[in-house]
Design a protein around this motif. Structure first.
Motif, PDB file in Angstrom:
ATOM      1  N   TRP A  36      50.268  31.788  36.377  1.00  0.00           N
ATOM      2  CA  TRP A  36      49.146  31.505  35.478  1.00  0.00           C
ATOM      3  C   TRP A  36      48.649  32.789  34.844  1.00  0.00           C
ATOM      4  CZ3 TRP A  36      45.690  28.404  39.436  1.00  0.00           C
ATOM      5  CH2 TRP A  36      46.354  27.221  39.778  1.00  0.00           C
ATOM      6  N   PRO A  37      47.947  32.692  33.729  1.00  0.00           N
ATOM      7  CA  PRO A  37      47.239  33.868  33.220  1.00  0.00           C
ATOM      8  C   PRO A  37      46.039  34.171  34.118  1.00  0.00           C
ATOM      9  CG  PRO A  37      46.714  31.946  31.883  1.00  0.00           C
ATOM     10  CD  PRO A  37      47.806  31.522  32.831  1.00  0.00           C
ATOM     11  N   THR A  38      45.731  35.445  34.291  1.00  0.00           N
ATOM     12  CA  THR A  38      44.580  35.839  35.109  1.00  0.00           C
ATOM     13  C   THR A  38      43.343  35.885  34.231  1.00  0.00           C
ATOM     14  OG1 THR A  38      45.990  37.147  36.578  1.00  0.00           O
ATOM     15  CG2 THR A  38      43.628  37.622  36.614  1.00  0.00           C
ATOM     16  N   VAL A  39      42.375  35.018  34.526  1.00  0.00           N
ATOM     17  CA  VAL A  39      41.150  34.931  33.728  1.00  0.00           C
ATOM     18  C   VAL A  39      39.955  34.945  34.679  1.00  0.00           C
ATOM     19  CG1 VAL A  39      39.844  33.609  32.046  1.00  0.00           C
ATOM     20  CG2 VAL A  39      42.338  33.577  31.967  1.00  0.00           C
ATOM     21  N   VAL A  40      39.132  35.980  34.569  1.00  0.00           N
ATOM     22  CA  VAL A  40      37.876  36.052  35.326  1.00  0.00           C
ATOM     23  C   VAL A  40      36.747  36.163  34.309  1.00  0.00           C
ATOM     24  CG1 VAL A  40      36.528  37.292  37.049  1.00  0.00           C
ATOM     25  CG2 VAL A  40      39.016  37.178  37.268  1.00  0.00           C
ATOM     26  N   PRO A  41      35.910  35.145  34.160  1.00  0.00           N
ATOM     27  CA  PRO A  41      34.866  35.189  33.134  1.00  0.00           C
ATOM     28  C   PRO A  41      33.904  36.354  33.351  1.00  0.00           C
ATOM     29  CG  PRO A  41      35.099  32.979  34.065  1.00  0.00           C
ATOM     30  CD  PRO A  41      35.899  33.886  34.923  1.00  0.00           C
ATOM     31  N   VAL A  42      33.473  36.955  32.255  1.00  0.00           N
ATOM     32  CA  VAL A  42      32.507  38.045  32.333  1.00  0.00           C
ATOM     33  C   VAL A  42      31.202  37.556  32.934  1.00  0.00           C
ATOM     34  CG1 VAL A  42      31.187  39.703  30.970  1.00  0.00           C
ATOM     35  CG2 VAL A  42      33.569  39.245  30.384  1.00  0.00           C
ATOM     36  N   TRP A  43      30.811  36.316  32.602  1.00  0.00           N
ATOM     37  CA  TRP A  43      29.551  35.799  33.140  1.00  0.00           C
ATOM     38  C   TRP A  43      29.596  35.698  34.653  1.00  0.00           C
ATOM     39  CZ3 TRP A  43      29.698  31.562  36.176  1.00  0.00           C
ATOM     40  CH2 TRP A  43      30.767  30.668  36.021  1.00  0.00           C
ATOM     41  N   GLY A  80      37.319  32.394  39.261  1.00  0.00           N
ATOM     42  CA  GLY A  80      38.479  32.972  38.583  1.00  0.00           C
ATOM     43  C   GLY A  80      39.710  32.096  38.692  1.00  0.00           C
ATOM     44  N   ILE A  81      39.978  31.569  39.885  1.00  0.00           N
ATOM     45  CA  ILE A  81      41.157  30.711  40.062  1.00  0.00           C
ATOM     46  C   ILE A  81      41.006  29.427  39.266  1.00  0.00           C
ATOM     47  CG2 ILE A  81      42.407  29.323  41.756  1.00  0.00           C
ATOM     48  CD1 ILE A  81      41.881  31.551  43.792  1.00  0.00           C
ATOM     49  N   SER A  82      39.806  28.848  39.292  1.00  0.00           N
ATOM     50  CA  SER A  82      39.566  27.625  38.509  1.00  0.00           C
ATOM     51  C   SER A  82      39.734  27.896  37.017  1.00  0.00           C
ATOM     52  CB  SER A  82      38.164  27.103  38.796  1.00  0.00           C
ATOM     53  OG  SER A  82      37.868  25.983  37.997  1.00  0.00           O
TER      54      SER A  82
END
Length: 402
Positions: free
Chosen positions: A359-366, A53-55
């Motif tokens: 940063w925007p918070t982005v956690v991939p669904v995969w 998520g952080i990456s």
């Protein structure tokens, strides 16, 4: 009453709901042990989700920055001549580059050697904090994408007089946050008219004090040769412009010109971050393996402690398959508890870190789905041996256990 088992009838089947209830009952009887085993799984999953998520959030921030600043910025600067000395760009290089068909805008800065800036005239010479002094053209903000944190950029009037714009890092080192403050620059007083926001495509400007092209020539002995030419090319012609930029900036000696693309440096930095991310994912995998061992240990001890229960169920007609299914269900539920908790913790860690960094918070669904699938796999592997061991217990042996 007819005994269906004695008569050879098939034993009753356990439905999915029955399996879940039996498995959950086994977990509820040992809450602290279950919690600690699930915690091991949760730590591994949280580490993996957090790293991914952080990456991903970092890459999203980089992409947003590149979308805002553009990937079509090129720079050209003097390299070395044939004798290994410092080369120079012609004074006309900016104008020649600006006339290229696929160039939208061009501007330049020039580093003023032996010129330093200090907060006042009492600072010892040499203690300038690494701040460089640059002569700047007026169209630099439009070409590079500079924005002001305070005050204004140089204009046709202030560029001729002792006025200076400070980069963000230079302003911090000098202790200046607002305009209309004087600094000691080149053994004379200059008035700060603006402070820049940080710029990722041109980080060298963050630690610079920028003065007008005319003021640098008249007051600081500037010879008119630029040291960095910034070029905005059309998005579909960046490679073409880059190939022609050296020859255009210095037609007589194109081999003495160094051309670069700042966005490539950001991409290389991101590639390094991905390598570091791979290392952290490996550490998360080790933590996940440790959690799986904890689940296996919990299930083996559970079999040893519950031999009497297993014997009673076998004597009442439970088959080996149903006993195996019960303990596999317990291990799967235990792993899923840890997996869901780990995914939730990983999302929280990512959100907190991304928010603090802006940063925007982005956690991939995969990544979330992969975390749950990983826990199911771990639960199945960790519970297989205890389930087989429980199923092999004979009713008489299990009931005779202390």
């Amino acid at each position: 009453m007819i005994d269906r088992t004695a008569a050879g009838a098939a034993p009753a089947r356990l439905g999915p709901g029955d399996v879940l209830r039996v498995g959950a009952a086994g977990l509820r009887s040992r809450p602290m042990r279950v919690f600690l085993s699930a915690l091991g799984i949760a730590i591994g999953i949280a580490a993996m989700i957090g790293v991914v998520g952080i990456s991903t959030s970092s890459r999203a921030q980089l992409q947003a920055t590149l979308d805002r600043l553009g990937t079509n910025l090129l720079t050209a600067g003097p390299g070395r001549d044939l004798f290994g000395g410092d080369a120079k760009l012609p004074e006309e290089s900016v104008g020649m580059v600006a006339r290229m068909p696929d160039v939208r805008s061009a501007s330049a800065t020039a580093k003023l050697e032996d010129t330093a800036v200090y907060r006042n005239d009492h600072i010892p010479v040499g203690e300038s904090g690494g701040i460089s002094v640059l002569a700047s053209r007026l169209d630099l903000p439009r070409t590079v994408g500079l924005t002001m944190a305070a005050g204004t950029w140089l204009n046709a009037g202030t560029a001729k007089y002792p006025a200076v714009v400070l980069g963000s890092a230079a302003a911090d080192r000098l202790g200046v946050s607002t305009p209309n403050v004087q600094v000691w620059l080149g053994s004379q007083w200059f008035t700060v008219v603006g402070v820049l926001e940080p710029n990722q495509l041109a980080p060298e400007l963050d630690s610079a004090a920028l003065v007008g092209w005319g003021a640098a020539a008249s007051r600081l002995g500037f010879d008119g040769h630029p040291t960095t030419v910034y070029t905005r090319a059309r998005e579909d012609a960046v490679v073409k412009v880059r190939d022609l930029l050296a020859a255009t900036a210095n037609p007589q000696a194109p081999n003495e010109v160094e051309v670069s693309r700042p966005s490539d440096a950001l991409a290389a930095q991101q590639a390094g971050d991905r390598a570091f991310t791979g290392l952290l994912l490996g550490l998360g995998g080790v933590a996940l393996l440790v959690g799986g061992v904890g689940v296996a240990n919990t299930m083996v001890i559970s079999v040893l402690e519950r031999r009497a229960e297993i014997g009673l169920r076998r004597s009442l007609g439970a088959t080996r398959g149903q006993i195996r299914l019960q303990f596999l269900a317990e291990s799967q539920l235990l792993a899923v508890l840890g997996g869901v908790g780990g995914v939730a913790a990983g999302i929280v860690v990512t959100a907190v870190f991304a928010t603090t960094q802006g940063w925007p918070t982005v956690v991939p669904v995969w990544a979330m789905a992969g975390g749950i699938l990983a826990t199911l796999l771990i639960g199945g592997v960790a519970g297989l041996y205890p389930a087989l061991r429980a199923a092999r217990l004979a009713p008489t042996e299990a009931l005779a256990a202390p």
